[in-house]
Design a protein around this motif. Structure first.
Motif, PDB file in Angstrom:
ATOM      1  N   ALA A  13      18.265  24.203  59.639  1.00  0.00           N
ATOM      2  CA  ALA A  13      18.163  24.401  58.194  1.00  0.00           C
ATOM      3  C   ALA A  13      19.230  25.386  57.732  1.00  0.00           C
ATOM      4  N   LEU A  53       9.892  23.976  59.172  1.00  0.00           N
ATOM      5  CA  LEU A  53      10.899  24.366  60.154  1.00  0.00           C
ATOM      6  C   LEU A  53      10.215  24.882  61.409  1.00  0.00           C
ATOM      7  N   VAL A  93      14.636  21.667  61.317  1.00  0.00           N
ATOM      8  CA  VAL A  93      13.726  20.872  60.494  1.00  0.00           C
ATOM      9  C   VAL A  93      12.826  20.016  61.386  1.00  0.00           C
ATOM     10  N   TYR A 147       8.401  25.307  50.506  1.00  0.00           N
ATOM     11  CA  TYR A 147       8.034  24.307  49.501  1.00  0.00           C
ATOM     12  C   TYR A 147       8.756  24.624  48.197  1.00  0.00           C
ATOM     13  N   MET A 205      18.883  15.213  51.038  1.00  0.00           N
ATOM     14  CA  MET A 205      17.939  16.038  51.768  1.00  0.00           C
ATOM     15  C   MET A 205      18.448  16.201  53.206  1.00  0.00           C
ATOM     16  N   ARG A 218       9.792  18.536  59.907  1.00  0.00           N
ATOM     17  CA  ARG A 218       9.191  17.504  59.069  1.00  0.00           C
ATOM     18  C   ARG A 218       9.617  17.740  57.619  1.00  0.00           C
ATOM     19  N   ILE A 219       9.665  16.641  56.848  1.00  0.00           N
ATOM     20  CA  ILE A 219      10.033  16.708  55.434  1.00  0.00           C
ATOM     21  C   ILE A 219       9.044  15.879  54.638  1.00  0.00           C
ATOM     22  N   ILE A 245      15.786  15.483  59.880  1.00  0.00           N
ATOM     23  CA  ILE A 245      14.902  16.077  60.888  1.00  0.00           C
ATOM     24  C   ILE A 245      15.738  16.399  62.121  1.00  0.00           C
ATOM     25  N   THR A 289       8.853  19.567  50.384  1.00  0.00           N
ATOM     26  CA  THR A 289       8.465  20.579  51.364  1.00  0.00           C
ATOM     27  C   THR A 289       9.155  20.309  52.695  1.00  0.00           C
ATOM     28  N   TYR A 290       9.629  21.392  53.309  1.00  0.00           N
ATOM     29  CA  TYR A 290      10.209  21.341  54.654  1.00  0.00           C
ATOM     30  C   TYR A 290       9.345  22.180  55.587  1.00  0.00           C
ATOM     31  N   TYR A 334      19.371  22.300  50.235  1.00  0.00           N
ATOM     32  CA  TYR A 334      18.230  21.580  50.807  1.00  0.00           C
ATOM     33  C   TYR A 334      18.002  20.220  50.138  1.00  0.00           C
TER      34      TYR A 334
END
Length: 152
Positions: free
Chosen positions: A8, A124, A130, A34, A1, A132-133, A4, A121-122, A101
């Motif tokens: 992206a 941006l 990025v 997502y 993945m 949050r993940i 942060i 879910t990312y 991703y």
């Protein structure tokens, strides 16, 4: 993945309705990407309906929500029509975006292992970095949690 704070990966993919959408088209707004396994399955339908129900709240937070799976544009069109979805769905049939991703992973079910999309879910920021993940999403309450993060 992804990590942060990283930019992206760029993408251009076909979406429901037959047009293309690129990450570059979204600069200036926060973006929720997502990833979900398959159209018209119970969890994926619930997730899409939850994000659709909160679309106005996401828009008020200058955020666009986009669903991505390996389903075809035709399947996405049928899924959107059947459930009156109001969010764009991207078709990553060749899996490039899923791999970029980090959501194309080994999964297991009923003792068998296989490759598939891990529900993730990312979020941006407006520049495409990025923020949050959510790496292994549980559907219930997820859209509300993502909305809260987009609003902060």
């Amino acid at each position: 993945m992804l990590d942060i704070g990283t930019l992206a990966p760029d993408f251009t993919l076909p979406r429901d309705g037959g047009t293309d959408l690129s990450r570059a088209d979204l600069i200036g707004r926060k973006v929720v990407l997502y990833f979900y396994p398959k159209d018209n399955t119970p969890g994926c339908t619930t997730e899409a309906l939850d994000f659709t129900a909160m679309k106005a709240q996401f828009e008020a937070a200058n955020t666009v929500v986009i669903g991505i799976s390996k389903d075809s544009v035709k399947k996405h069109d049928n899924f959107c029509k059947k459930h009156d979805l109001g969010i764009p769905l991207l078709s990553d049939e060749n899996g490039t975006m899923c791999e970029d991703y980090g959501v194309w992973q080994e999964k297991s079910m009923y003792g068998k292992t296989f490759m598939g999309i891990v529900r993730a879910t990312y979020l941006l920021d407006e520049a495409g970095k990025v923020l949050r993940i959510w790496p292994k999403v549980k559907v219930k309450g997820h859209a509300a949690e993502v909305l809260e993060a987009a609003q902060s």
